[in-house]
Design a protein around this motif. Structure first.
Motif, PDB file in Angstrom:
ATOM      1  N   GLU A 176     -58.565 -74.663 -70.863  1.00 25.79           N
ATOM      2  CA  GLU A 176     -58.386 -73.916 -69.761  1.00 25.79           C
ATOM      3  C   GLU A 176     -58.055 -75.079 -68.518  1.00 25.79           C
ATOM      4  N   SER A 177     -58.969 -75.990 -68.420  1.00 26.66           N
ATOM      5  CA  SER A 177     -58.966 -77.429 -67.449  1.00 26.66           C
ATOM      6  C   SER A 177     -57.480 -77.964 -67.792  1.00 26.66           C
ATOM      7  N   ASP A 178     -57.279 -78.619 -69.049  1.00 27.31           N
ATOM      8  CA  ASP A 178     -55.915 -79.095 -69.388  1.00 27.31           C
ATOM      9  C   ASP A 178     -54.623 -78.344 -69.057  1.00 27.31           C
ATOM     10  N   LEU A 179     -54.832 -76.925 -69.499  1.00 32.35           N
ATOM     11  CA  LEU A 179     -53.845 -76.037 -68.988  1.00 32.35           C
ATOM     12  C   LEU A 179     -53.502 -76.001 -67.532  1.00 32.35           C
ATOM     13  N   SER A 180     -54.487 -76.139 -66.754  1.00 29.27           N
ATOM     14  CA  SER A 180     -54.239 -75.941 -65.377  1.00 29.27           C
ATOM     15  C   SER A 180     -53.839 -77.201 -64.812  1.00 29.27           C
ATOM     16  N   LYS A 181     -54.121 -78.433 -65.474  1.00 33.42           N
ATOM     17  CA  LYS A 181     -53.300 -79.613 -65.078  1.00 33.42           C
ATOM     18  C   LYS A 181     -52.047 -79.607 -65.399  1.00 33.42           C
ATOM     19  N   ILE A 182     -51.574 -78.729 -66.405  1.00 35.93           N
ATOM     20  CA  ILE A 182     -50.237 -78.835 -67.071  1.00 35.93           C
ATOM     21  C   ILE A 182     -49.563 -78.088 -66.196  1.00 35.93           C
ATOM     22  N   CYS A 183     -50.047 -76.870 -65.690  1.00 35.11           N
ATOM     23  CA  CYS A 183     -49.438 -76.096 -64.703  1.00 35.11           C
ATOM     24  C   CYS A 183     -49.323 -76.559 -63.415  1.00 35.11           C
ATOM     25  N   GLY A 184     -50.149 -77.357 -62.851  1.00 33.33           N
ATOM     26  CA  GLY A 184     -50.304 -78.232 -61.770  1.00 33.33           C
ATOM     27  C   GLY A 184     -48.805 -78.968 -61.775  1.00 33.33           C
ATOM     28  N   MET A 185     -48.762 -79.617 -62.924  1.00 31.36           N
ATOM     29  CA  MET A 185     -47.491 -80.667 -62.955  1.00 31.36           C
ATOM     30  C   MET A 185     -46.334 -79.798 -62.930  1.00 31.36           C
ATOM     31  N   ILE A 186     -46.300 -78.807 -63.621  1.00 25.75           N
ATOM     32  CA  ILE A 186     -44.932 -77.825 -63.538  1.00 25.75           C
ATOM     33  C   ILE A 186     -44.589 -77.504 -62.231  1.00 25.75           C
ATOM     34  N   MET A 187     -45.826 -76.934 -61.506  1.00 29.69           N
ATOM     35  CA  MET A 187     -45.434 -76.522 -59.985  1.00 29.69           C
ATOM     36  C   MET A 187     -45.031 -77.893 -59.288  1.00 29.69           C
ATOM     37  N   ALA A 188     -45.445 -79.051 -59.468  1.00 26.07           N
ATOM     38  CA  ALA A 188     -45.121 -80.122 -58.463  1.00 26.07           C
ATOM     39  C   ALA A 188     -43.753 -80.330 -58.544  1.00 26.07           C
ATOM     40  N   THR A 189     -42.864 -79.826 -59.723  1.00 29.78           N
ATOM     41  CA  THR A 189     -41.514 -79.926 -59.624  1.00 29.78           C
ATOM     42  C   THR A 189     -40.683 -78.938 -58.709  1.00 29.78           C
ATOM     43  N   LYS A 190     -41.551 -77.855 -57.936  1.00 35.70           N
ATOM     44  CA  LYS A 190     -40.903 -76.771 -57.376  1.00 35.70           C
ATOM     45  C   LYS A 190     -40.513 -77.484 -56.076  1.00 35.70           C
ATOM     46  N   ILE A 191     -39.339 -77.187 -55.819  1.00 34.92           N
ATOM     47  CA  ILE A 191     -38.623 -77.530 -54.413  1.00 34.92           C
ATOM     48  C   ILE A 191     -39.216 -76.861 -53.195  1.00 34.92           C
ATOM     49  N   PRO A 192     -39.500 -77.450 -52.128  1.00 30.41           N
ATOM     50  CA  PRO A 192     -39.683 -78.619 -51.830  1.00 30.41           C
ATOM     51  C   PRO A 192     -41.103 -79.354 -52.692  1.00 30.41           C
ATOM     52  N   GLN A 193     -40.914 -80.205 -53.107  1.00 31.40           N
ATOM     53  CA  GLN A 193     -41.932 -80.889 -54.039  1.00 31.40           C
ATOM     54  C   GLN A 193     -43.266 -81.284 -53.366  1.00 31.40           C
TER      55      GLN A 193
END
Length: 194
Positions: free
Chosen positions: A91-108
Motif C-alpha cells: 500500500e505504501s508503494d501504491l501510494s507513492k505511485i499514485c502520488g507520482m501519477i497525480m504530480a502530472t496533473k496540471i497545474p503540476q
C-alpha cells in the motif's frame, strides 16, 4: 518483486494499444517517451533501483485513465494502477505511485524527488526541438473534442501554459528552460506579439 516487462505488456495490450486513434498526443508513443525521460532523469538524480522501479510503473500508468475519460484521467489512472498492482505491491508503494501519477496533473505540484522527475518527464518536450511536433499532436487531439478550436486559440493557450510552466529538476531547469524560452518566443511570433 513483480516483473516490470510483464506488467508493461499487459498494460500495453489491455489499455494503451486500445486508446482511440483521435488521441494523437495522449497515446502509447507519449507513454514511452515519458518512461524514457523518467529513466533518464532518474539516473541523473541518482535514485535507488527500487525508486526507479516505482517511477517506471507510475510513468506506465500515468495516462491510462484516458481509456475512460480525459477529465480526471490521473485519478482514474491511479485506480487502474491499484487494480493492476495491489496484489504485488505494498500500500505504501501504491501510494507513492499514485502520488507520482497525480504530480502530472496540471497545474503540476510535485512534493518529492520522484514526483518532480515524472512531472518533468511528462512535459520535458516543452524545452526541446520536439515542441512544435508534439504541440501539433496535442492541437489535433484537442480539436477532436472541440472542432471549432482555432490555431489562434491554440497558440494563445500554449503561450499561457508555457509562461506558467516551471521545470522541477535541476537538469531540466538548466538544459530545457533556455529552449523553452526560445519556444515561447516562437509562439509569440505566431501571435504577432514580438
Amino acid at each position: 518483486m513483480i516483473d516490470f516487462e510483464q506488467i508493461k505488456r499487459k498494460v500495453y495490450r489491455n489499455i494503451l494499444e486500445q486508446l482511440p486513434s483521435y488521441l494523437t498526443y495522449h497515446n502509447l508513443a507519449h507513454t514511452e517517451y515519458v518512461m524514457d525521460k523518467a529513466i533518464f532523469l532518474a539516473r541523473i538524480e541518482d535514485v535507488s533501483e527500487k525508486e526507479l522501479f516505482l517511477l517506471r510503473l507510475a510513468a506506465l500508468f500515468h495516462d491510462t485513465g484516458f481509456i475512460e475519460n480525459p477529465k480526471n484521467h490521473e485519478e482514474i489512472g491511479c485506480g487502474i494502477a491499484r487494480n493492476y498492482l495491489s496484489e504485488d505491491i505494498s500500500e505504501s508503494d501504491l501510494s507513492k505511485i499514485c502520488g507520482m501519477i497525480m504530480a502530472t496533473k496540471i497545474p503540476q505540484s510535485p512534493t518529492n524527488q520522484l514526483e518532480r522527475i515524472i512531472a518533468d518527464a511528462d512535459l520535458e518536450y516543452l524545452g526541446t526541438n520536439e515542441f512544435e511536433k508534439q504541440g501539433n499532436k496535442l492541437f489535433d487531439e484537442l480539436k477532436h473534442f472541440n472542432p471549432s478550436f482555432s490555431e489562434q486559440a491554440w497558440n494563445e493557450l500554449q503561450l499561457t501554459f508555457l509562461e506558467k510552466h516551471e521545470y522541477h529538476t535541476d537538469y531540466c531547469k538548466k538544459f530545457r528552460e533556455p529552449k523553452k524560452q526560445a519556444n515561447i518566443d516562437s509562439v509569440k511570433e505566431k501571435l504577432d506579439l514580438v
